[in-house]
Design an enzyme around this catalytic site. Structure first.
Site, PDB file in Angstrom:
ATOM      1  N   LYS A  33       0.859  -1.209   0.000  1.00 17.31           N
ATOM      2  CA  LYS A  33       0.000   0.000   0.000  1.00 17.31           C
ATOM      3  C   LYS A  33       0.884   1.245   0.000  1.00 17.31           C
ATOM      4  O   LYS A  33       0.464   2.317   0.443  1.00 17.31           O
ATOM      5  CB  LYS A  33      -0.926   0.010   1.225  1.00 17.31           C
ATOM      6  CG  LYS A  33      -1.987  -1.090   1.196  1.00 17.31           C
ATOM      7  CD  LYS A  33      -3.086  -0.779   0.184  1.00 17.31           C
ATOM      8  CE  LYS A  33      -4.153  -1.869   0.185  1.00 17.31           C
ATOM      9  NZ  LYS A  33      -5.123  -1.708  -0.909  1.00 17.31           N
ATOM     10  N   ALA A  70       3.109   7.008   0.945  1.00 14.67           N
ATOM     11  CA  ALA A  70       2.060   7.675   0.159  1.00 14.67           C
ATOM     12  C   ALA A  70       1.124   8.493   1.043  1.00 14.67           C
ATOM     13  O   ALA A  70       0.076   8.929   0.594  1.00 14.67           O
ATOM     14  CB  ALA A  70       1.263   6.639  -0.621  1.00 14.67           C
ATOM     15  N   LEU A  72      -1.439   9.622   4.228  1.00 17.36           N
ATOM     16  CA  LEU A  72      -2.628   9.093   4.898  1.00 17.36           C
ATOM     17  C   LEU A  72      -3.254   7.956   4.093  1.00 17.36           C
ATOM     18  O   LEU A  72      -3.366   8.052   2.864  1.00 17.36           O
ATOM     19  CB  LEU A  72      -3.631  10.241   5.025  1.00 17.36           C
ATOM     20  CG  LEU A  72      -5.041   9.900   5.520  1.00 17.36           C
ATOM     21  CD1 LEU A  72      -5.010   9.520   6.983  1.00 17.36           C
ATOM     22  CD2 LEU A  72      -5.964  11.100   5.314  1.00 17.36           C
ATOM     23  N   GLU A 120       4.713  14.833   6.245  1.00 13.40           N
ATOM     24  CA  GLU A 120       4.497  15.299   7.619  1.00 13.40           C
ATOM     25  C   GLU A 120       5.295  14.447   8.610  1.00 13.40           C
ATOM     26  O   GLU A 120       5.883  14.965   9.553  1.00 13.40           O
ATOM     27  CB  GLU A 120       3.003  15.232   7.965  1.00 13.40           C
ATOM     28  CG  GLU A 120       2.160  16.136   7.072  1.00 13.40           C
ATOM     29  CD  GLU A 120       0.716  16.227   7.541  1.00 13.40           C
ATOM     30  OE1 GLU A 120      -0.030  15.254   7.312  1.00 13.40           O
ATOM     31  OE2 GLU A 120       0.333  17.247   8.128  1.00 13.40           O
ATOM     32  N   GLU A 140      -3.061  17.198  -0.886  1.00 12.82           N
ATOM     33  CA  GLU A 140      -4.331  17.339  -0.157  1.00 12.82           C
ATOM     34  C   GLU A 140      -5.340  18.178  -0.936  1.00 12.82           C
ATOM     35  O   GLU A 140      -6.540  17.881  -0.939  1.00 12.82           O
ATOM     36  CB  GLU A 140      -4.080  17.955   1.231  1.00 12.82           C
ATOM     37  CG  GLU A 140      -3.491  16.986   2.252  1.00 12.82           C
ATOM     38  CD  GLU A 140      -1.988  16.820   2.141  1.00 12.82           C
ATOM     39  OE1 GLU A 140      -1.386  17.317   1.157  1.00 12.82           O
ATOM     40  OE2 GLU A 140      -1.408  16.177   3.024  1.00 12.82           O
ATOM     41  N   ARG A 143      -7.298  16.287  -3.311  1.00 13.65           N
ATOM     42  CA  ARG A 143      -8.176  15.272  -2.692  1.00 13.65           C
ATOM     43  C   ARG A 143      -9.317  15.924  -1.920  1.00 13.65           C
ATOM     44  O   ARG A 143     -10.117  15.233  -1.289  1.00 13.65           O
ATOM     45  CB  ARG A 143      -7.379  14.382  -1.726  1.00 13.65           C
ATOM     46  CG  ARG A 143      -6.095  13.803  -2.274  1.00 13.65           C
ATOM     47  CD  ARG A 143      -6.309  12.521  -3.042  1.00 13.65           C
ATOM     48  NE  ARG A 143      -5.035  11.993  -3.481  1.00 13.65           N
ATOM     49  CZ  ARG A 143      -4.762  11.602  -4.717  1.00 13.65           C
ATOM     50  NH1 ARG A 143      -5.691  11.631  -5.656  1.00 13.65           N
ATOM     51  NH2 ARG A 143      -3.567  11.142  -5.038  1.00 13.65           N
ATOM     52  N   GLY A 148      -3.085  17.202   8.140  1.00 10.95           N
ATOM     53  CA  GLY A 148      -3.577  16.986   9.507  1.00 10.95           C
ATOM     54  C   GLY A 148      -2.541  16.367  10.418  1.00 10.95           C
ATOM     55  O   GLY A 148      -2.823  16.060  11.566  1.00 10.95           O
TER      56      GLY A 148
HETATM   57  C1  1HE Z   1      -3.031   3.739  -1.115  1.00 11.66           C
HETATM   58  C2  1HE Z   1      -2.462   5.020  -0.977  1.00 11.66           C
HETATM   59  C3  1HE Z   1      -3.023   5.871   0.008  1.00 11.66           C
HETATM   60  C4  1HE Z   1      -1.401   3.981  -2.540  1.00 11.66           C
HETATM   61  N1  1HE Z   1      -4.046   5.400   0.742  1.00 11.66           N
HETATM   62  N2  1HE Z   1      -4.054   3.317  -0.371  1.00 11.66           N
HETATM   63  N3  1HE Z   1      -1.780  10.453  -0.602  1.00 11.66           N
HETATM   64  C5  1HE Z   1      -1.901  10.548  -1.934  1.00 11.66           C
HETATM   65  O1  1HE Z   1      -2.733  11.235  -2.471  1.00 11.66           O
HETATM   66  C6  1HE Z   1      -0.977   9.659  -2.718  1.00 11.66           C
HETATM   67  C7  1HE Z   1      -1.747   8.508  -3.313  1.00 11.66           C
HETATM   68  N4  1HE Z   1      -0.895   7.484  -3.915  1.00 11.66           N
HETATM   69  C8  1HE Z   1      -0.255   7.664  -5.104  1.00 11.66           C
HETATM   70  O2  1HE Z   1      -0.269   8.729  -5.703  1.00 11.66           O
HETATM   71  C9  1HE Z   1       0.436   6.463  -5.661  1.00 11.66           C
HETATM   72  O3  1HE Z   1      -0.050   5.307  -5.014  1.00 11.66           O
HETATM   73  C10 1HE Z   1       1.987   6.482  -5.502  1.00 11.66           C
HETATM   74  C11 1HE Z   1       2.587   7.532  -6.442  1.00 11.66           C
HETATM   75  C12 1HE Z   1       2.406   6.766  -4.074  1.00 11.66           C
HETATM   76  C13 1HE Z   1       2.565   5.093  -5.872  1.00 11.66           C
HETATM   77  O4  1HE Z   1       2.110   4.742  -7.171  1.00 11.66           O
HETATM   78  P1  1HE Z   1       2.217   3.208  -7.634  1.00 11.66           P
HETATM   79  O5  1HE Z   1       1.816   3.162  -9.088  1.00 11.66           O
HETATM   80  O6  1HE Z   1       3.547   2.652  -7.238  1.00 11.66           O
HETATM   81  O7  1HE Z   1       1.138   2.398  -6.734  1.00 11.66           O
HETATM   82  P2  1HE Z   1      -0.456   2.338  -6.851  1.00 11.66           P
HETATM   83  O8  1HE Z   1      -0.831   1.308  -7.886  1.00 11.66           O
HETATM   84  O9  1HE Z   1      -1.041   3.698  -7.025  1.00 11.66           O
HETATM   85  O10 1HE Z   1      -0.862   1.855  -5.408  1.00 11.66           O
HETATM   86  C14 1HE Z   1      -0.572   0.543  -4.958  1.00 11.66           C
HETATM   87  C15 1HE Z   1      -1.583   0.200  -3.908  1.00 11.66           C
HETATM   88  O11 1HE Z   1      -1.430   1.087  -2.801  1.00 11.66           O
HETATM   89  C16 1HE Z   1      -3.015   0.408  -4.378  1.00 11.66           C
HETATM   90  O12 1HE Z   1      -3.834  -0.511  -3.697  1.00 11.66           O
HETATM   91  P3  1HE Z   1      -4.364  -1.864  -4.430  1.00 11.66           P
HETATM   92  O13 1HE Z   1      -5.157  -2.547  -3.382  1.00 11.66           O
HETATM   93  O14 1HE Z   1      -5.145  -1.377  -5.629  1.00 11.66           O
HETATM   94  O15 1HE Z   1      -3.099  -2.625  -4.842  1.00 11.66           O
HETATM   95  C17 1HE Z   1      -3.351   1.789  -3.907  1.00 11.66           C
HETATM   96  O16 1HE Z   1      -4.722   2.015  -3.737  1.00 11.66           O
HETATM   97  C18 1HE Z   1      -2.642   1.794  -2.567  1.00 11.66           C
HETATM   98  N5  1HE Z   1      -2.345   3.135  -2.103  1.00 11.66           N
HETATM   99  N6  1HE Z   1      -1.455   5.142  -1.866  1.00 11.66           N
HETATM  100  C19 1HE Z   1      -4.539   4.164   0.540  1.00 11.66           C
HETATM  101  N7  1HE Z   1      -2.531   7.087   0.268  1.00 11.66           N
HETATM  102  C20 1HE Z   1      -3.058  13.448   8.315  1.00 11.66           C
HETATM  103  S1  1HE Z   1      -3.621  14.117   6.899  1.00 11.66           S
HETATM  104  C21 1HE Z   1      -2.562  13.617   5.635  1.00 11.66           C
HETATM  105  C22 1HE Z   1      -3.219  13.850   4.314  1.00 11.66           C
HETATM  106  C23 1HE Z   1      -2.570  13.080   3.235  1.00 11.66           C
HETATM  107  O17 1HE Z   1      -1.643  12.345   3.437  1.00 11.66           O
HETATM  108  S2  1HE Z   1      -3.200  13.342   1.680  1.00 11.66           S
HETATM  109  C24 1HE Z   1      -2.152  12.476   0.621  1.00 11.66           C
HETATM  110  C25 1HE Z   1      -2.656  11.114   0.327  1.00 11.66           C
END
Ligand code: 1HE
Length: 266
Positions: A33, A70, A72, A120, A140, A143, A148
């Site tokens: 993940k 990645a 939260l 963070e 964020e 999204r 946070g």
């Molecule tokens: C996740 C998450 C996640 C991956 N929560 N499941 N964070 C983001 O907006 C970043 C979101 N993630 C990405 O942009 C990409 O996943 C990555 C660039 C980090 C990696 O890409 P990649 O192609 O290597 O992987 P993928 O195919 O996108 O993800 C692999 C799996 O991880 C997939 O799950 P699967 O069950 O389909 O295999 C994804 O859904 C899962 N996954 N990132 C849940 N973030 C206290 S407030 C903080 C606020 C924030 O942090 S906002 C930022 C959130």
């Protein structure tokens, strides 16, 4: 049981802890993940840093797989109402405070995505080493949420309010070199070399007098945020406390009797 002989607290399978002498390493171990931080991980991070064995003198934090984190776990987000979301953010604050104001300095090794809550988390550590693959973003805005995990407080200290606003408004990504130049990391190293560098720095930190490390991690940040007159007073008190310790006396004696290390060009 004395703290020194305690082992690590129970951790979820998404975290892995190990010892290397005076150093402890904590790995984010949820690569499937992309080390997205769910509640169990955040609570595990808090427990790890709050209950470190007494003989651990520095910690290295790193991530398994292709990415540091990645951020939260977005899958958990939709289940919370407003009150639960406030409590959730405060849980992150407690956990990351246990890093920033924990017992020992923390070195973080970054690679791949260091985004959202992953950034963070990194910002709560004291030293950040970026491998060339590292990149930083605060997605964020896209999204529909807000940081946070303490970024509003910690990131402006590293890169300024304006750069953080620009990152959040435009979704801009900084690469490892750019991140280094704006103050997100202290070092950039080649891919695969971050952990060795992190352990080497942590071992170096562990050689410092514990009281000096305490002053650097607990007293300096408070002085930096206080008014100058209070800051100078707190500094003089801390200097006197450190200098009065037996450890300082014996280290200074070592130097004066030609046993101490010289400060040489790096
Ligand atoms: C996740 C998450 C996640 C991956 N929560 N499941 N964070 C983001 O907006 C970043 C979101 N993630 C990405 O942009 C990409 O996943 C990555 C660039 C980090 C990696 O890409 P990649 O192609 O290597 O992987 P993928 O195919 O996108 O993800 C692999 C799996 O991880 C997939 O799950 P699967 O069950 O389909 O295999 C994804 O859904 C899962 N996954 N990132 C849940 N973030 C206290 S407030 C903080 C606020 C924030 O942090 S906002 C930022 C959130």
């Amino acid at each position: 049981m004395p703290a020194a002989s305690r082992s690590f607290p129970a951790l979820p399978s998404s975290l892995r802890a190990e010892r290397q002498g005076a150093i402890a390493l904590l790995h984010l171990a949820r690569p499937q993940k992309r080390n997205a931080l769910d509640d169990a991980m955040v609570l595990g991070i808090e427990a790890f840093f709050s209950e470190l064995p007494g003989d651990v003198k520095a910690v290295v934090l790193a991530g398994d797989g292709e990415h540091f984190s990645a951020g939260l776990d977005l899958g958990e987000l939709t289940r919370r109402d407003i009150a639960a979301s406030i409590a959730h953010s405060q849980m992150w604050h407690r956990a990351f405070d246990a890093i920033e104001f924990g017992r020992v300095p923390v070195v973080c090794v970054l690679h791949g995505a260091v985004v959202g809550g992953g950034l963070e988390l990194a910002a709560a550590t004291h030293i950040r080493i970026a491998e060339r693959s590292a990149y930083y973003a605060l997605p964020e805005g896209s999204r529909g949420i807000y940081v946070g995990g303490g970024a509003s407080v910690r990131l402006p200290k590293l890169i300024g309010v304006s750069r953080m606003q620009e990152m959040m408004l435009t979704g801009r990504t900084y690469n490892a070199e750019e991140g280094h130049s704006i103050g997100l990391s202290h070092y950039v190293v080649e891919d695969g070399e971050g952990l060795a560098k992190g352990v080497a720095l942590a071992k170096r930190i562990a050689e410092n007098a514990p009281l000096t490390n305490f002053a650097i991690t607990h007293v300096l940040p408070r002085i930096a945020e206080s008014d100058p007159a209070s800051g100078y007073l707190a500094e003089s008190l801390m200097a006197a406390i450190a200098q009065g310790s037996d450890e300082a006396k014996s280290r200074l004696k070592d130097f004066l009797e030609k046993r101490g290390k010289k400060v040489l060009r790096g």
